[in-house]
Design a protein around this motif. Structure first.
Motif, PDB file in Angstrom:
ATOM      1  N   PHE A 156       0.798  -1.118   0.094  1.00 33.01           N
ATOM      2  CA  PHE A 156       0.077  -0.068   0.097  1.00 33.01           C
ATOM      3  C   PHE A 156       0.835   1.306   0.144  1.00 33.01           C
ATOM      4  N   LYS A 157       0.519   2.194  -1.057  1.00 32.90           N
ATOM      5  CA  LYS A 157       1.086   3.538  -1.020  1.00 32.90           C
ATOM      6  C   LYS A 157       0.775   4.385   0.016  1.00 32.90           C
ATOM      7  N   ASP A 158      -0.650   4.130   0.017  1.00 35.93           N
ATOM      8  CA  ASP A 158      -1.545   4.987   1.001  1.00 35.93           C
ATOM      9  C   ASP A 158      -2.051   4.101   1.976  1.00 35.93           C
ATOM     10  N   ASP A 159      -2.873   4.394   2.932  1.00 33.32           N
ATOM     11  CA  ASP A 159      -3.434   3.592   3.873  1.00 33.32           C
ATOM     12  C   ASP A 159      -4.458   2.768   3.319  1.00 33.32           C
TER      13      ASP A 159
ATOM     14  N   SER B 294      -7.996   4.611   2.471  1.00 29.63           N
ATOM     15  CA  SER B 294      -7.811   5.670   1.297  1.00 29.63           C
ATOM     16  C   SER B 294      -7.633   4.696  -0.074  1.00 29.63           C
ATOM     17  N   THR B 295      -7.016   3.690  -0.026  1.00 28.53           N
ATOM     18  CA  THR B 295      -6.709   2.913  -1.254  1.00 28.53           C
ATOM     19  C   THR B 295      -8.197   2.177  -1.849  1.00 28.53           C
ATOM     20  N   ILE B 296      -8.659   1.689  -0.631  1.00 24.62           N
ATOM     21  CA  ILE B 296      -9.850   0.963  -1.314  1.00 24.62           C
ATOM     22  C   ILE B 296     -10.985   1.991  -1.629  1.00 24.62           C
ATOM     23  N   LYS B 297     -11.135   3.277  -0.830  1.00 21.48           N
ATOM     24  CA  LYS B 297     -11.966   4.255  -1.261  1.00 21.48           C
ATOM     25  C   LYS B 297     -11.859   4.704  -2.646  1.00 21.48           C
ATOM     26  N   ALA B 298     -10.322   4.821  -2.979  1.00 20.24           N
ATOM     27  CA  ALA B 298     -10.062   5.733  -4.216  1.00 20.24           C
ATOM     28  C   ALA B 298     -10.354   4.610  -5.289  1.00 20.24           C
TER      29      ALA B 298
ATOM     30  N   ASN C  13       0.405 -13.098   3.121  1.00 15.89           N
ATOM     31  CA  ASN C  13       1.561 -12.668   3.892  1.00 15.89           C
ATOM     32  C   ASN C  13       1.711 -11.238   3.930  1.00 15.89           C
ATOM     33  N   LEU C  14       0.774 -10.532   3.856  1.00 13.18           N
ATOM     34  CA  LEU C  14       0.751  -8.968   3.779  1.00 13.18           C
ATOM     35  C   LEU C  14       1.450  -8.300   3.011  1.00 13.18           C
ATOM     36  N   THR C  15       1.229  -9.303   1.555  1.00 16.21           N
ATOM     37  CA  THR C  15       1.803  -8.624   0.161  1.00 16.21           C
ATOM     38  C   THR C  15       0.901  -9.313  -0.698  1.00 16.21           C
ATOM     39  N   ASP C  16       1.203  -8.944  -1.918  1.00 19.76           N
ATOM     40  CA  ASP C  16       0.393  -9.453  -3.018  1.00 19.76           C
ATOM     41  C   ASP C  16      -0.991  -9.307  -2.742  1.00 19.76           C
ATOM     42  N   PHE C  17      -1.462  -8.037  -2.780  1.00 25.07           N
ATOM     43  CA  PHE C  17      -2.962  -7.668  -2.681  1.00 25.07           C
ATOM     44  C   PHE C  17      -3.525  -7.563  -3.885  1.00 25.07           C
TER      45      PHE C  17
END
Lengths: 349, 86
Positions: free
Chosen positions: A232-235, A238-242, A337-341
């Motif tokens: 995530f570049k942003d939280d 914000s990322t999902i909302k965008a 594993n908190l990557t590959d979103f």
């Protein structure tokens, strides 16, 4: 701009052959979960089948089902995502190198050990000489295949594309995963809603989709958009909302959110953040049915597509108590594993 | 020789993963390639490796394979005469 529709789905999973999310019974996920193998004799000649890895057979079966359901005979691309490819044959080949002191290496296991053998062997069976590509990008492998197809259908002169995700369990790889605590061990408590132990309940499977720019009577859903990223570049909020705003949607207009929760206490905090954002939204989960593997998210897409086409929301998928008033927009959220979103947005047709 | 033929059939079934075929289904004089067992060029490579690994026979000239791999009978005869591993 053209649209991207899911017109056919085929699956081989840890559930019984022909399993439906609307069936009453599901096989409970254990620490390790092997796929239920269908009969391949009707589809694959014994002379070919004897050399095929399990991942190839599962994929050919699932691909055939998806194509048949969509009445698609001429895919203009075959795109496969796989985390580890046909790892069982990779292990056989590497074992043979060690056991035979780098001599007596035979071609069969080597051929199967290459990741792109799945897409290639589907193409051979279909006599399909079109674009053939394999993505090996960890837990985003399937999403990259989907993204490639999505872009080609929308922006290039393609009408029909076959995509899929496949992964296998192999003994040595499993033992390595066990050693580093990546997977559940025998006796570990497996709780998807309140995970208390680390590691995932490892599984295997193949899930294929016939995608098209044309809507048919069999269309499940439209793939509206997807976002694939490593960090995530942003939280998260914000990322999902965008992402939703880009598609003229908001948190409140998502009718069901499908979460790739995987019973791993270490990874659960990410999904908890998403849950908090979508508190009022019906939340679904699927890895208690599919088990967890790099391309399990393809099973998640299958589940979401089946919900949206059937316009019903089976009890066994409910992660919270909320019930949808309508089912028009479904958002899938996956990671590993908190990557590959990844976010995948589906809409009713 | 009969024991060698049986052993050879078992090894071929195992190495080539011949599903649904048993030792009794393979006759000693059946053609291994073409109309008989229907083996192909990849199987030929597997058989060359099998000869080397199990019987210590290195086929220097691939053309020899055509005669040696005609049937179980011809394979067994060649192995009996040329094996360096017991």
């Amino acid at each position: 701009m053209k649209n991207c529709y899911i017109n056919g789905i085929g699956s081989v999973s840890i559930q019984a052959t022909g399993f439906s999310i609307f069936d009453a019974e599901i096989t409970t996920v254990q620490n390790v979960n092997k796929a239920q193998q269908p009969s391949y004799k009707e589809l694959i000649a014994p002379a070919m089948s004897r050399r095929m890895a399990k991942g190839v057979k599962m994929s050919i079966y699932a691909a055939n089902k998806a194509l048949f359901e969509a009445k698609m005979v001429d895919p203009q691309a075959i795109i496969v995502g796989t985390g580890l490819g046909c790892i069982e044959d990779s292990e056989k080949f590497l074992d043979a190198i060690i056991e035979n002191e780098e001599q007596f290496l035979t071609p069969t296991a080597f051929i199967q050990s290459t990741h792109n053998t799945v897409a290639a062997q589907i193409a051979l069976l279909l006599q399909c000489k079109a674009y053939n590509f394999t993505y090996v990008n960890g837990a985003n492998s399937f999403e990259n295949a989907l993204f490639d197809a999505f872009m080609q259908l929308k922006h290039l002169d393609k009408e029909n594309i076959l995509i899929g995700g496949v992964d296998e369990i192999a003994p040595y790889t499993f033992s390595m995963f066990e050693m580093v605590g990546k997977v559940k061990r025998v006796g570990d408590n497996i709780n998807f809603k309140k995970p208390e132990t680390n590691g995932i309940p490892l599984a295997e499977g193949a899930n294929f989709f016939a995608l098209s720019v044309k809507k048919t009577a069999n269309t499940y859903a439209e793939v509206v958009d997807l976002l694939v990223f490593n960090d995530f570049k942003d939280d998260e909020t914000s990322t999902i909302k965008a992402f939703l705003e880009k598609n003229n949607l908001s948190v409140n207009t998502i009718d069901v959110i499908v979460l790739g929760v995987n019973a791993d206490a270490v990874q659960q905090p990410f999904y908890h953040k998403i849950q908090v954002l979508f508190t009022e939204t019906p939340q679904a989960y699927y890895q208690h049915i599919s088990g967890s593997y790099d391309t399990a998210s393809a099973f998640g897409l299958k589940v979401a597509a089946e919900i949206i086409r059937s316009q019903s929301y089976p009890e066994k998928l409910k992660y919270n108590e909320a019930q949808p008033e309508k089912i028009e927009n479904i958002l899938l959220v996956n990671q590993n594993n908190l990557t590959d979103f990844s976010f995948v947005l589906l809409s009713k047709c | 020789m009969e024991a060698l033929k049986k052993e050879l059939k078992e090894r071929i079934i195992n190495v080539l993963n011949l599903e649904d075929i048993t030792v009794d289904d393979i006759q000693d004089t059946d053609a291994l390639f073409g109309d008989g067992l229907g083996l192909d060029s990849i199987d030929a490579l597997e058989l060359i490796v099998l000869l080397d690994k199990e019987y210590g026979i290195k086929l220097a000239d691939p053309k020899q394979g055509k005669e040696i791999f005609q049937s179980i009978e011809t394979m067994a005869q060649y192995i009996a005469q040329n094996r360096t591993k017991l």
